[in-house]
Design an enzyme around this catalytic site. Structure first.
Site, short mmCIF file in Angstrom:
data_model
loop_
_atom_site.label_atom_id
_atom_site.label_comp_id
_atom_site.label_asym_id
_atom_site.label_seq_id
_atom_site.Cartn_x
_atom_site.Cartn_y
_atom_site.Cartn_z
N LYS A 142 0.81 -1.22 0.00
CA LYS A 142 0.00 0.00 0.00
C LYS A 142 0.85 1.27 0.00
CE LYS A 142 -4.29 -1.62 2.16
NZ LYS A 142 -5.23 -1.44 3.29
N ASP A 196 -6.41 1.89 12.11
CA ASP A 196 -7.71 1.25 12.27
C ASP A 196 -7.83 0.49 13.60
OD1 ASP A 196 -6.01 -0.83 11.83
OD2 ASP A 196 -7.08 -1.68 10.12
N CYS A 214 -20.52 -17.91 29.93
CA CYS A 214 -21.59 -18.89 30.13
C CYS A 214 -22.68 -18.72 29.09
CB CYS A 214 -22.16 -18.76 31.54
SG CYS A 214 -22.90 -17.15 31.90
#
Length: 900
Positions: A484, A532, A588
């Site tokens: 990038k 991000d 749980c």
């Protein structure tokens, strides 16, 4: 070339992040919408870029003008070699590369009405008021949505007319709320009680419906009913008795809104306020922009930059315009100072302002196409006058702001040539080259940041993926799998060859501090985050505080965006305040009592075949009630596609783990499963391979990758979670929703990113100019879906007992002017002077884990630190051997102070 249209499928690989913002239905409506954009200067190309990335059916570009030097300040698809060429024709070729699904055409004829009839939305930029009214009346009478957008230097204007009956199918874009029911009364106005785990979140006027209610089954699947202030519903007195269970769910209802035409709205405007600190500003600018049109019509030009005579004339014209008003648009008194500043900067064309207004205008175009989100009603004005000099008496001259036939002429017209020289020398570190990073680099290039002696260093360790192409507009399909940072750097070099930019592929963190060391950070003028995740943001924030560097922080989440500016010795840091932690789901609940698809997606490895007993609680209530759903076993069948999806994905993942070849032959798998005999446990033990035979196989970990459609990762998660959901009678989730939750995808759209980055770069202009007043800076939050905007000055850095903030520190030069190293005695003497001034005293001095000095040290402690006995020794003599060279007190010495 692939095309959008009535029968086109949505490319989820390309539009995945945007789909989480708009949804499939809105996306389909956008894919059959044609948009005309008139005016291809900086604002027009910004709007075109965003709607093309969005994926409309087609875009038509209109412009009769040719490229000039002043266009290059913000029109990022014009080059110097394009000067003299038609702006629309030149831009069309480069805009068409953004999205192969969107045909882009251009035309240069003078009249637009003949072309408008084929479009659902018309966007006018850089147009005269007469043309706006003419096209506006035509569009309003022919059912065509109209958007008028304009920017003048540090000012922006936006107008929307979506017809007399515009239906919005979803006004806010939020997921419908739901809550589990614990009780419903039988009454003329039945009262619904929800489980008290959390507030239900419903508001007055919400429409709700019911499912899974036991006993009072008349409510299940009922038509949506409007919820009054309390959670009362319809008359339930004649219904069956409520037994237990049930879910109440919010229903999004369509909303119809009416718009006035441009000509009608001029006299009776309805304003959308962007900054409540400037509550009266929209009405003033409504007059000012009309005066600008009158000035341009009279002189065939805009007011000259910082011309006092032109400013006086514009004020006079504004007074005439205001006097002619008879409706609510008329102002009691015009703010002449604002009108004069509008005149002074009107000839400018700034990339950050175009990015902000262009992002908003493109989002409004998408609303017009899709009926998704609430439109702007109907006028929006914006200004960023805080970017001008803080000195009240500072006035630029015409000579300083005169055009120079260079690409920055439109920026020089606003700020003068001195700021341009400062921008060229800036050295900035950009962390991240994703969506925000690409937009920042584009604006940096247009503004001329690091176009001289400076430099932009951008780092990003990621490679380009197909899903990036929908927002990260510097990348093209042929760039997929490239780095990038390098690709983005090369792309902005095409936009402005003068920018000095270097791409790195490093992650920022403790492991790269040898790369981004003292020398690196101390050479910077500032840092811009385009990250991000919170951890990386906080790390960069700590580094900026340590080295006293300004930080530009921003982020987006769908249509929401925020901007924070961090200024040394002035504001708090990013880490000074944090968002509340995300709501976690109890283990749980995940393992034993799932009641939502989010629960099953988090636990995808489970035993499908099990039975459960029924118990009652001490209270007498059934155990399997409330949030506890009673599971039931599933009978495996090769005729059940979901069962086969699970086996196919699980088998291939096991094969990948052992380095074995996989298979996608569904028929062969079906036959294998039909013939297979599950052995008993004792028999299974005899079938296990020996240790010697098993040694040839090696287990290899698999890294989860959500965007690869061939690796079976999402296939397994979708199948496993939906099977568990079926166990518990939970509605299943499709692959799209499962990917969002399991992959922790951040919804994103190009419009929000563009608008946010525009605001970031306005703060950058203030930093480069050296603004010192807290009120000059703006933190911002926006939600384009509502729409809503909020700006505030940053929070000042909190002061502690001795008027110190997180930015303050003692700076000590360890090497004296004569080249000798400071001794501990000299070090202590230095602080005696400093601390006397601060009414404190030095109690302890540590260097790493070594005690160097203690105020209360007695003779028994002296063995801990020889420097106490030999105060003429140098400080570095007590340091670790590897740190003796080039030490600084700032890095290596911890002071423990006691204040009086």
């Amino acid at each position: 070339m692939a095309k959008n249209g009535n029968d086109a499928e949505i490319d989820e690989g390309l539009y995945s992040r945007q789909l989480y913002v708009l949804g499939h239905e809105a996306m389909k409506r956008m894919q059959i919408s044609n948009i005309l954009i008139s005016g291809l200067r900086g604002l027009g190309v910004e709007i075109a870029k965003n709607v093309i990335l969005g994926g409309v059916k087609s875009v038509t570009l209109h412009d009769q003008g040719v490229a000039e030097w002043k266009d290059l300040s913000s029109q990022f698809y014009l080059r110097e070699e394009d000067l003299g060429k038609n702006r629309a024709e030149v831009s069309q070729l480069r805009l068409a590369e953004l999205n192969s699904y969107v045909p882009v055409t251009s035309f240069t004829e003078s009249r637009l009405t003949g072309v408008c009839v084929f479009d659902q939305v018309v966007v006018l930029t850089n147009s005269s008021l007469d043309e706006q009214i003419r096209i506006g009346d035509f569009c309003h009478s022919n059912g065509i949505k109209l958007i008028v957008a304009d920017t003048r230097g540090l000012f922006g204007q936006l107008f929307c007319d979506f017809g007399e009956e515009m239906t919005m199918f979803d006004v806010n874009g939020e997921q419908p709320l739901s809550a589990m029911i614990s009780m419903i009364t039988k009454d003329s106005a039945g009262v619904v009680t929800c489980l008290d785990e959390a507030r239900h979140g419903f508001e007055s006027g919400d429409f709700v419906t019911f499912t899974e209610v036991q006993g009072m089954t008349e409510l299940n699947g009922c038509d949506p009913s409007q919820k009054p202030p309390s959670l009362f519903i319809c008359d339930t007195s004649s219904f069956s008795d409520y037994v237990r269970g049930g879910i109440v769910t919010q229903v999004k209802m369509p909303k119809t809104v009416a718009f006035k035409s441009l000509s009608s709205s001029m006299a009776e405007p309805e304003f959308m306020v962007t900054d409540f600190a400037k509550f009266d500003r929209p009405g003033q600018l409504h007059m000012g922009f009309q005066a600008l049109h009158a000035f341009e019509k009279k002189h065939s030009r805009l007011p000259k930059p910082w011309s006092q005579s032109d400013a006086d004339e514009l004020v006079a014209l504004a007074e005439e315009v205001n006097a002619a008003q008879s409706g609510s648009a008329k102002q009691e008194q015009l703010d002449q100072a604002i009108i004069k500043k509008l005149s002074c900067v009107a000839a400018g064309d700034l990339a950050p302002i175009n990015a902000f207004i262009g992002g908003l205008a493109a989002q409004e175009a998408m609303k017009a196409c899709t009926g998704k989100f609430m439109p702007i009603m109907q006028w929006l004005y914006f200004d960023a006058l805080e970017c001008l000099s803080e000195a009240e008496d500072a006035v630029l001259t015409e000579e300083e702001c005169a055009p120079r036939n260079c690409r920055y002429d439109s920026q020089i017209a606003v700020f003068g040539s001195k700021l341009q020289e400062l921008l060229a020398k800036q050295r900035y570190f950009l962390v991240g080259a994703g969506a925000i990073g690409c937009e920042l680099l584009k604006n940096f290039a247009m503004m001329g940041l690091a176009s001289g002696e400076g430099e932009v260093i951008v780092t990003d360790m990621d490679t380009i993926e197909k899903s990036n192409l929908n927002r990260q507009f510097l990348f093209r399909p042929w760039d997929v799998t490239k780095m990038k940072s390098e690709t983005a750097a090369a792309a902005v070099k095409q936009m402005n060859p003068s920018i000095r930019i270097t791409g790195h592929q490093n992650r920022v963190g403790t492991d790269t501090e040898k790369v981004y060391d003292d020398d690196f950070f101390e050479s910077l003028d500032g840092v811009a985050n385009a990250l991000d995740n919170v951890d990386a943001r906080m790390y960069m924030d700590r580094r900026c505080v340590y080295y006293c560097k300004p930080l530009l922080e921003s982020g987006t989440l769908g249509t929401k965006g925020n901007v924070q500016v961090v200024i040394p010795f002035l504001t708090e840091s990013y880490s000074s305040s944090q968002d509340p932690p995300e709501k976690s789901i109890p283990i749980c609940t995940l393992k034993n009592f799932p009641n939502a698809i989010e629960h099953t997606l988090q636990v995808t490895f489970f035993n499908l075949f099990f039975g459960m007993n029924f118990w009652c609680l001490d209270s007498g209530a059934p155990f399997w009630s409330g949030p506890k759903r009673c599971p039931h076993p599933l009978e495996f069948s090769t005729n059940n596609d979901l069962h086969m999806d699970y086996i196919m994905a699980a088998a291939n993942l096991f094969a990948q783990s052992y380095g074995l070849p996989g298979s996608t032959e569904r028929s062969a798998l079906t036959k294998l499963l039909q013939d297979i005999k599950v052995p008993e446990l004792e028999e299974l033990k005899t079938l296990l391979p020996s240790t010697e035979a098993a040694s040839q196989f090696k287990l290899c970990p698999i890294d989860f990758e959500k965007d690869d459609e061939t690796n079976f990762h999402m296939d397994f998660i979708v199948a496993a979670s939906n099977l568990r959901a079926e166990n518990y009678d939970i509605p299943p989730a499709d692959r799209h929703k499962s990917k969002l939750i399991a992959g922790k995808i951040i919804p994103a759209i190009a419009t929000t990113t563009a608008a946010v980055v525009g605001l970031v770069c306005l703060e950058l202009l203030k930093i480069v100019q050296g603004h010192k007043k807290l009120e000059s800076f703006k933190n911002g939050f926006m939600n384009l879906a509502l729409p809503f905007f909020a700006f505030s000055e940053p929070i000042a850095a909190p002061k502690h007992k001795i008027d110190w903030t997180l930015w303050d520190r003692f700076e000590v030069k360890g090497i004296q002017p004569n080249g000798e190293e400071m001794t501990l005695r000299q070090f202590l003497d230095y602080f005696k002077v400093i601390l006397h001034f601060h009414s404190g005293k030095l109690v302890l001095v540590y260097s790493w884990f070594t005690l160097c000095y203690s105020l209360r040290m007695n003779t028994n402690w002296r063995s801990l630190c020889s420097l106490r006995e030999f105060p003429c020794s140098t400080l570095s003599s007590c340091l670790r051997p590897s740190l003796k060279n080039g030490w600084t007190c700032r890095e290596l010495v911890l002071l423990i102070l006691e204040t009086s």
